[in-house]
Scaffold this active site. Structure first.
Site, PDB file in Angstrom:
ATOM      1  N   GLU A  89       1.724  -0.065  -4.819  1.00 12.89           N
ATOM      2  CA  GLU A  89       0.835   1.053  -5.125  1.00 12.89           C
ATOM      3  C   GLU A  89       1.679   2.317  -5.018  1.00 12.89           C
ATOM      4  OE1 GLU A  89      -3.181   3.416  -3.662  1.00 12.89           O
ATOM      5  OE2 GLU A  89      -1.918   2.394  -2.206  1.00 12.89           O
ATOM      6  N   ASP A 144       0.812  -1.206   0.000  1.00  6.54           N
ATOM      7  CA  ASP A 144       0.000   0.000   0.000  1.00  6.54           C
ATOM      8  C   ASP A 144       0.852   1.265   0.000  1.00  6.54           C
ATOM      9  OD1 ASP A 144      -2.653   1.385   0.474  1.00  6.54           O
ATOM     10  OD2 ASP A 144      -1.594   2.010   2.282  1.00  6.54           O
TER      11      ASP A 144
END
Length: 570
Positions: free
Chosen positions: A281, A244
């Site tokens: 990400e 993330d």
């Protein structure tokens, strides 16, 4: 059994086992340990640091009573696996399916998710990507407020539940990617501070304090996160990790944490004998993210590509607010389909500056693209999904593109259920301020922020998929469209070819059509509300797949009805 914990600044550490206390002895590198007879799988325990606590183990494998309760000893060797024939799955040529365990089924558990695997097998996806499963406050959360990063949310089924899910996926021929969060920890139940300098002392992002990756004592902090990644891949048989918001990792060292992690995962892949993937990400638009370590890159297998999503979304929805402004022209979609990104050093109006670098030479399979995902739906005030006509066009382009396509749960049948932002903080202050915090986060995005209360249980319940929809005729036709697209992608090598320099795109901004060439295949799309003629010479027998009838192919041109597309052999 030996209990160990890292607490470099502590003057005393005690182990709490029920009513008993055991003093730990200080060893090298700030590690403390004690041997306790009789402790075994299931034993509840906690630590006191300089008399404060009790606190859960920072490397707790299980939190049976939630984030505020004691840890429990968990023996990985007690689980019996049946995936011995599983040899892993390569990300190249794959289709990913993202899901949130708590809303994927009405039960919201790993075991209930296993019951839906036949649906995913029929859809022909290669990986499921599971949103974060670390323990969180309360009973419902997206997962990005996780703490106790080595443990698994008990609401979903705990560590054995996750293992059973992975085992079942492997038996079904599906790989598993787990979403992990290393750039921050949740604001509630985060008890790392008393143990050591896990945090850098400043806000790393909108979501919380920066992790200490490059300050004093950061060697052990880095090992904490690398060890966590290795645990999922080794002990849970996970096939890949989605990392993330890596742009929020503050690391000024000569060797970035991601490069260190990539090296460890490559070594582990050699040991377990199966491919292991790392998907970042990142909104940096920096190709170094996916370049190999020996090419002075960070070694990620792939990264999420928001530029593709934004351009697809603008083309099919007509929206142009906030960060969508630069992506509104059809020329932007043409550029991302052939170059991977729009912002390759070009000016970004949303950021007010130039952004990114060229991805020339990067194969498309290293860019994970989507029409919808948890962020792009859930970060809308109403959590609304694309309407079916727009969704079918977006999916058609995505699944014929050179990128690694990712679907979001339910989109394959055009689910009407929203995916809203929800949480269940225990502390009243956090619970009552969550809605206002979300509103501030998206200030300037062009939304009127009239979202439902994230803390209201109804917000969570409304986000659960309604699987009965898939049996309705209108939704069944969408599901068939997705199945046909994925089947065509897997049958025709041109559609999975990742070489961006072999993709050609023509657009007509006035008539709103796009023509994408994939070798000898032509993907023709009409975004307009009226029928259009696309200048491609195909006869009826050359039309392989259409989203809507009637398509007219007379050998000289192709006429498409409103908001429709066709894949043709030329």
């Amino acid at each position: 059994m030996i209990f160990e914990v890292w607490a470099p600044k502590a003057t005393s550490v005690e182990l709490s086992l029920g009513d008993d206390r055991h003093a730990l002895s200080r060893g090298e590198g700030g590690w403390w340990s004690v041997a306790v007879a009789g402790a075994s799988h299931g034993t509840r325990y906690a630590y006191l640091v300089d008399g404060d606590g009790p606190y859960p183990d920072p490397r707790s494998r299980r939190q049976p009573e939630g984030i505020f309760g004691p840890s429990a000893v968990y023996d990985h060797a007690r689980f019996t696996w049946s995936d011995h024939e599983w040899k892993g799955r390569d990300l190249r040529g794959a289709v990913i399916y993202e899901l949130h365990v708590g809303t994927f089924t009405s039960e919201g558990t790993f075991s209930a998710a296993v019951e839906k695997l036949p649906h995913l097998v029929e859809l022909c996806v290669d990986f499921v990507e599971v949103m974060p499963v670390a323990p969180v406050p309360g009973g419902r959360n997206w997962g990005y407020d996780g703490v106790d990063l080595y443990a698994v949310n008990e609401t979903y089924g705990g560590p054995d539940g996750l293992k059973s899910f992975v085992d079942a996926c492997h038996r079904a021929g599906i790989g598993v990617i787990l979403d992990v969060v290393y750039n921050h920890l949740g604001p509630s139940g985060n008890f790392l501070h008393p143990f050591g300098p896990y945090f850098a002392g400043f806000k790393g992002s909108y979501w919380g304090d920066a992790v200490n990756l490059d300050g004093p004592d950061s060697d052990e902090v880095r090992r904490y996160f690398v060890g966590n990644a290795v645990q999922w891949l080794r002990d849970y048989h996970i096939d890949g990790l989605r990392l993330d918001a890596v742009h929020a990792l503050h690391d000024s060292r000569a060797r970035h944490l991601l490069a260190e992690l990539s090296e460890e995962v490559d070594a582990l892949a050699c040991s377990v004998g199966r491919p292991l993937s790392l998907i970042a990400e990142s909104d940096l638009n920096d190709p170094r993210m996916v370049r190999s370590l020996d090419a002075d890159g960070l070694g990620m297998t792939a990264q999420w590509d928001d530029d593709v999503h934004h351009a697809l979304h603008c083309a099919v929805s007509g929206e142009s607010h906030g960060y969508y402004a630069d992506f509104a022209p059809l020329s932007a979609l043409a550029k991302v389909l052939t170059s991977g990104v729009l912002h390759d050093g070009a000016y970004s109006s949303f950021r007010g500056r130039a952004h990114g670098r060229s991805f020339a030479g990067v194969p498309g399979h290293r860019l994970v693209a989507c029409v919808q995902n948890h962020d792009q739906i859930g970060n809308r005030p109403k959590g609304d999904r694309l309407p079916v006509p727009a969704l079918k066009l977006g999916a058609g382009l995505l699944l014929t593109s050179p990128f690694t396509p990712m679907l979001f749960m339910g989109e394959e049948w055009g689910a009407r259920t929203p995916f809203l932002f929800f949480s269940d903080h225990v502390e009243p202050a956090l619970r009552e301020s969550e809605g206002a915090r979300r509103s501030r986060e998206f200030d300037g995005f062009g939304y009127v922020w009239d979202a439902p209360d994230p803390s209201d249980e109804e917000t969570f319940l409304r986000s659960k998929l309604d699987w009965s929809e898939a049996k309705e005729e209108a939704h069944w036709s969408v599901l068939c469209w997705y199945r046909d697209l994925i089947a065509l992608r897997k049958a025709l090598p041109e559609l999975s070819d990742p070489r961006l320099d072999r993709v050609r795109v023509e657009v007509d901004p006035l008539e709103k059509w796009l023509l994408m060439w994939r070798g000898r295949l032509a993907v023709a799309v009409n975004f307009a509300q009226d029928s259009v003629t696309v200048p491609v010479a195909v006869s009826p027998e050359m039309v392989l797949l259409v989203s809507d009838e009637p398509v007219v192919a007379d050998g000289k041109k192709l006429r498409l009805p409103a908001q429709s597309m066709a894949v043709c052999r030329t």
